[in-house]
Each structure stands twice: as C-alpha cells, then as structure tokens.
Design an enzyme around this catalytic site. Structure first.
Site, mmCIF file in Angstrom:
data_model
loop_
_atom_site.group_PDB
_atom_site.id
_atom_site.type_symbol
_atom_site.label_atom_id
_atom_site.label_comp_id
_atom_site.label_asym_id
_atom_site.label_seq_id
_atom_site.Cartn_x
_atom_site.Cartn_y
_atom_site.Cartn_z
ATOM 1 N N CYS B 149 4.366 12.929 -6.811
ATOM 2 C CA CYS B 149 3.846 12.637 -8.157
ATOM 3 C C CYS B 149 2.610 13.499 -8.422
ATOM 4 O O CYS B 149 2.668 14.721 -8.289
ATOM 5 C CB CYS B 149 3.584 11.145 -8.297
ATOM 6 S SG CYS B 149 3.247 10.619 -9.993
ATOM 7 N N GLN B 150 1.461 12.892 -8.723
ATOM 8 C CA GLN B 150 0.242 13.677 -8.959
ATOM 9 C C GLN B 150 -0.148 14.464 -7.707
ATOM 10 O O GLN B 150 -0.727 15.547 -7.797
ATOM 11 C CB GLN B 150 -0.876 12.715 -9.360
ATOM 12 C CG GLN B 150 -2.180 13.381 -9.733
ATOM 13 C CD GLN B 150 -3.313 12.365 -9.853
ATOM 14 O OE1 GLN B 150 -3.360 11.394 -9.101
ATOM 15 N NE2 GLN B 150 -4.229 12.597 -10.765
#
Lengths: 386, 359
Positions: B149-150
């Site tokens: 994800c991030q």
C-alpha cells in the site's frame, strides 16, 4: 471461567419474555368504548416489547459501560477493561443490537398492512414515525462520531429543528438579505427538503456578511489580542456548526430517500408474496439499500466538498480553542502546546543535523580508508622497486 | 396483529439476545494470548527513533535458503502485523517457507515529537539506513524490496532514488497514480485541507483516520459486521471469535500520522499527482520513476475499495524496467493478506518470483 450465575439469570429472562408474549396473546382486547384510543401494551404488544428491548440496550450503556465499579469486579474484567479488545467489541455488538431494535420498531409498523401505493403515503408514514426514523439515523451515525462530539451533533440537529419551528422570527433578518433565501425557505415550508443545501449555503453567506463580521472585527484596549482570539473562536465555532448542519442535513435527506426506497421495495415484495419473514431478512434489505446508496453519495463531488469543508472548519475551531486555552493559561508555570512544538522542532532539527554529520563522517572515514589503502599500495610498490 | 408473527418476532429477538450472551460467555473465557498476532519469532536488529527493523528467524522448510534478503515496508497508516495476523494466515510465514530471508520495518506509534518527520525522512533516512544495515550485515550490495500500500509507494520512490541498492521490487496494492477518483479516499483527498488538519493536530490521531476508513463501507463496517456476528451460531466457537477479535484489534490499531509526512502525501500525491508527473521532490532530488530499472512485480486486488486498479497499474508503464510483471487477484485490499487465496496463491507466487530474481 464461572459466569457467576449470569447464564441462569438470562435464561430466566428469556422464559419471562416468552411467558409474557403468551399472556399478551391470550389477553389481547380492543380499546374500551370511551377510552382515549391510545394503544396499550395489550393492544400493541410488539411495540411494547420493542420499547423494552430499546430500553435494555440504553440501560446497559448507562448503568454498565459508564460505571467505574464494573471495572473492578473479576468476572467483568474482560468485558469492561478498555485495554481488552473484547470490551470494545462487545460494546459495538450492543450498539448494533440497539440499531436492530430500532429498525424493528419501523418494520412492525409495516407488517400485516397493505403496502403503500404512492410516494406521498410513504412520506406521510415517515413523518408520522419521525422519532423512530431519527433514532435509527443516529444509531447509524453515532459510530462515526467521537464520544466528545456527540453533544455537538445533537445540538446541531436541534438547530435544524429550530430552523423549522422558529420560522419567521429567525429567518426574517436573513430574508431581508435577498430573495434567494425566501425562495429556499418557502420550499422548506412546503416540505421540499432539497432546499436545505441552498439554504445553508446562503445562510453561511448571510452569516459571513453579518455576525461573521462582528466576530472578526478588530478589538480595542489592553486585552485586545485575547478578545480577538475569543471572538475568532466563536466565529470558528459557528462556521463549524453551519458546516456540520449542512452535512447532517445531506445525510438525513439521503437516509429519508433510502427509507422510501426500502418501503417501496418491501411493498413490491408483499405484492409478489415474497416479503421478508423475519427481522433479519428485512434488515438485510435495509442495509443493502442504504450501503449502496451512501457509498454512491459519498463519492459525489457535493459530498466530498461538504465533508471536507466540515473537517476543515472543525480543525480551524480546534486551532482557536487551543489558542484561547494557551492565552488563558499563559500565567501557569508549565509548558504549553506551542512551547512543546517549538521544542520538538529543535529536537528534530538536532536529530537531522546529527544524522547528516554522521553521514559526512562515514564518508570521510571511507575516503580516509581508501587513501590509506592507496598510500599503502604506493609504499609497497616503491619497496618492490627498491 | 398476527399472533404467529408476534411469536416468531419475539423468538427471533430472544435468539439474537441468546446468541449475544453466548458470545459474551465465549469472550469471557478467551485468554488474552488467544487474541495476539505477530507471533513469528523475530529479532530487533536496528532502530532509529520509534522505527524498528526486525529480522525474522528462519522456519523449518524444505525450500532452499535464498541469499538475497527482502525488506518489507508497510504503510504508515496501519500496523504491519497484518502480514502475520495469525499462524494459519501469515503472508510472512509463507515467504519464510519459500526460503526467503525476511526483514520488516515497524514504523511504531508517532507521538507529538514526530510531527515534523517528512516523507524524505521516512524514505531517504529511515528506509535508506535500514537498507544500508541489511546490506552490510548480509554482504549483499543490493537487496529486494517489498512494499505494501503506502509502503509500496515509499518503496517505489526509494527505488527510483536509490536503484543501485535494489535488486528487485515487489509492490502490493500500491497507489502510484493518484489522478483517478473512483475510490472514495481519492475523491475526498482532492478536497481535503491537509494543512488545516496538520496545523490543528500536529500528529493526526489514528481515530480520525479510522472514521474515514469506516465511511468507505459505512453500514457493513459499523452496524452490519456486529449484527452478522451476533446472528451467527459460530459466535460460540472460540477459534472463530478469536480470529474476529484479532482482525478487530488490527482494524482499530491505527497509529497517528506525522503531520509533515501526511501533509506532503495528500498535497503532492493525492492532489497534485506529482509522482506520476515526475515533479515529486525529496531531499532536493526529483523522483523519476524511469530510474527504476530492476525487475518489478506489481500485485493488485480487483475488489480493492481503498486503492483502485486504476491507481496501481500505471506503475508498469512509468518505470524503466524491462523485466516487469503485473497480476491481480479477485480479493479485496485486506483479503490480499488474510484470505485463503492469499495463503494458497498470492504469497507463494510472490515467494517464487523473489526466489527467481535472487539467483
């Protein structure tokens, strides 16, 4: 682990409920001639049962969750110790049960009756059971709202009602600001709640041009700065409330439309002979329609603007609250947020400086090591030549 | 009022209450140890500030040990132990069983003093020091990176800036193109005033982030999940309940967000899409995705309500790598790690790919 007799207690509670139901069924009578016609528990046992269940959940919250003594008893440790996820999860189950009980109150009004044929009939039904729908809406909204903000939300909802009920007395000054506001208010008076969006936009503008100027005005005197900060705090508070009211009115409007859809869907199923037989089946219809609808609304630019505007206004209000607190407590001998922020910045800059210095040192060490190696090789080659 | 309906309704209500109480009894009996995650053995090998770098101990496996280590970087917005949520649903365990040498970054829980930590600090300082440490301790000049994800966005940026230190890059459900608005977080971020939030809070509380996640599926994640649980006979099953509680604990275990980082992430990425445009600057250097030339494996979730495919897939055309693969699975954002498919297909496929690229 022993349940300290809880199991027996609740088993008895179930038996009592079943016996009560049987007693009601045997004793149902129409209201006596000359009576007020108000329904009693015997006339509408299911509604009475529902009120009882709603009461159970609310009592649970007030008497148990907020009670510090409950945290001390050994059997309740798992349930009431906030460090334990069990407590949090159980609280959520109970809150959800409350939502289910509130939905049941609405469903019971529909069961066994002919489905509505027109939208106006549905709207009248919703209006007649407004209290139940508002309870249900709050059940859905509450999980999103931090505990400390819930009184603020209910204040905003009350403000919406004041707009509706105080009528000309409140709206008159704003009506004078322009025909736009009168038109929106007229729509509202006719029951067209879609006018809320426009009304609040204009109210915001009217506020900015009147009270907003008062709160943003420059102050005078020795306490000028403090007064200006306090006035700015009021200004930020009212802007936040206006923004919150716009958000809540949008959510309420969507909830209302969703309920119309739920009732229409229910009516179609009744006509087809496929109506839900249990509360869970009705709940499944209700949750599917609401979830799909709200996800769609949440993705619209309108919602994004309103939601983000509310978030921004809340933050701006918080900034002023913090400033006022700091000014008020300026004389106490302990560090404030702004002092700590400055300290943290200094510490952060020092850490970065230390890191950069370490990197430079490492690079210098590597260069030195390379130089030493080069020098050693040079010396060796010279010795070799000799 | 139909008598049969009345009896049926009351019985339904009693059944619901009875189920809730059975669930209470099961929960009362659950020892705390049953609700723990992150049980794989690991050693803390390096730290800066609140960040910890852990090295997982090898597990018994017939797979040949892979020498090139892999560093897993999770997002800042959630806790990394999702990847080892429970023994039978552990992506990390699957990696270890593939023979991989796994390190993982634990960002910790930011407090007020961390409000000034920037993206540059997270990537060019913390991540870089971790990579340097792993390189030095394993003797490998280049290591593999796996970002989630991030964390995948950070790993991608890191690789673009330090390609000489990266052997291969894996991104899982990673947003890189922030221009789409077909996911709610993307739509809201375009209007979000990150500056006001950061100025108000410094470190944005995890509870604030949680509200926005709950709103992505407003009924399912609030009322619906608990009603479904209370209506299910499985509530008496301690194993089922402890699995549920572990997920609950993770979902609501959201760290605060360092102000300077989230300010830049929202403004430069979500709003201005600078990463895809080649305009993102960190530590005085422009981040050019074409500088990524190592093998790349991008994995996405087809039912991802947080990071849409339209945000992840553009990475494939943005990098300079010639050896690149993209695949998607019919799972959600979280299902990528906790679904049965993640154990049977996703993690082993990633493991095989990393083994192949580490030869």
């Amino acid at each position: 682990m022993s349940d300290y007799g809880m199991g027996d207690l609740f088993k008895k509670s179930f038996e009592i409920q079943q016996n009560m139901t049987k007693a009601w069924l045997n004793a149902v009578n129409p209201p006596a001639a000359g009576s007020s016609g108000e329904k009693t528990a015997a006339d509408d046992p299911l509604a009475a049962m529902n009120k009882m269940y709603q009461g159970i959940y609310e009592t649970w919250q007030k008497q148990f969750l907020d009670n510090p003594w409950m945290k001390l008893t050994p059997w309740s440790y798992n349930l009431f110790n906030s460090e334990n996820p069990v407590q949090d999860m159980f609280n959520k189950m109970m809150n959800s049960g409350k939502g289910l009980a509130d939905l049941s109150a609405i469903w019971q009004q529909l069961v066994g009756k002919d489905p509505f044929t027109t939208r106006d009939e549905i709207l009248k039904f919703i209006e007649d059971n407004k209290a139940d729908f508002e309870r249900l809406s709050m059940d859905f909204i509450n999980p999103f709202i931090p505990e400390s903000m819930r009184p603020l939300i209910s204040n905003a909802m009350d403000l919406v009602k004041q707009y509706e009920s105080s009528g000309k007395g409140f709206v008159k000054p704003w009506l004078e600001l322009g025909p736009k506001n009168a038109e929106d208010f007229k729509k509202l008076a006719e029951g067209d709640t879609s006018a809320y969006g426009g009304l609040y936009k204009n109210l915001n503008q009217a506020y900015q041009e009147s009270f907003g100027k008062l709160f943003s005005a420059a102050g005078l005197g020795l306490t000028r700065e403090q007064n200006e900060t306090v006035m700015s705090q009021f200004d930020a508070f009212f802007k936040m409330i206006i923004s919150l009211t716009e958000l809540m009115s949008l959510v309420t409007e969507v909830s209302r439309e969703n309920m119309v859809t739920v009732i229409e869907t229910y009516g179609q199923l009744v006509a087809e002979g496929k109506q839900p037989q249990t509360l869970k089946e009705f709940y499944d219809i209700w949750v599917k329609i609401n979830e799909n609808s709200f996800v769609k609304v949440f993705g619209t630019p309108q919602f994004s603007r309103i939601f983000c505007d509310f978030a921004k206004k809340s933050c701006e209000f918080k900034i002023y609250v913090d400033k006022v607190l700091e000014q008020t407590l300026g004389w106490v001998p302990f560090p404030k947020n702004s002092d700590m922020a400055s300290l943290y910045k200094t510490v952060y800059d020092l850490r970065k400086s230390d890191y950069r210095s370490s990197k430079e040192l490492d690079e210098i060490r590597e260069e030195l090591a390379s130089l030493r190696t080069a020098v050693a090789q040079l010396n060796n080659s010279k010795k070799g030549d000799k | 009022m139909n008598a049969a309906f009345l009896e049926k309704s009351v019985q339904e209500s009693i059944d619901f209450q009875s189920n809730v109480l059975k669930g209470i009894k099961t929960m009362l009996d659950l020892p705390r140890e049953e609700i723990k995650s992150d049980l794989l053995e690991k050693d803390e090998v390096f730290s800066i500030g609140k960040m910890r770098l852990y090295h997982y101990k090898p597990v018994k496996t017939s797979a040949k040990p892979v020498k090139v280590p892999v560093m897993v970087t999770y997002a800042l917005v959630n806790r990394q132990y999702m990847m080892d949520i429970q023994p039978d649903r552990s992506v990390i365990k699957s990696f270890l069983e593939s023979g991989l040498d796994v390190y993982i970054i634990d960002w910790g829980y930011p407090t007020a003093e961390d409000r000034y930590m920037t993206m540059d600090d997270h990537i060019n300082w913390y991540m870089d020091e971790c990579v340097n440490f792993i390189s030095k301790s394993t003797g490998h000049k280049k290591i593999n990176l796996l970002g989630v994800c991030q964390g995948g966005t950070f790993s991608t940026i890191y690789t673009a800036l330090h390609q000489d230190k990266v052997n291969a890059l894996v991104t899982m459900v990673t947003p890189v193109d922030f221009s789409p608005s077909d996911a709610l977080l993307f739509a809201w971020s375009k209007n979000m005033d990150a500056d006001a939030m950061v100025d108000a809070y410094g470190v944005i509380p995890g509870e604030v982030m949680n509200v926005s996640y709950l709103m992505l599926k407003p009924f399912s994640l609030t009322l619906g999940k608990y009603i479904d649980l209370a209506s299910d006979k499985k509530i008496e099953d301690p194993e089922y309940l402890s699995n549920f509680l572990r997920m609950e604990k993770w979902i609501f275990d959201s760290p605060g967000q360092a102000g300077a980082t989230i300010r830049q992430f929202i403004n430069d990425l979500y709003k201005d899409n600078k990463l895809m445009k080649g305009e993102l600057e960190l530590g005085g250097k422009k981040v050019n995705l074409k500088n990524i030339t190592c093998p790349l494996f991008a994995i996405c979730a087809e039912y991802d309500h947080l990071v849409p495919l339209s945000s992840s897939k553009p990475l494939m055309d943005a990098v300079g790598s010639s050896d690149k693969s993209f695949t998607s699975f019919p799972v959600g954002h979280i299902g990528m790690y906790v679904s049965s498919r993640s154990q049977k297909e996703i993690a082993p496929q990633i493991g095989r790919w990393l083994v192949e690229k580490s030869k």
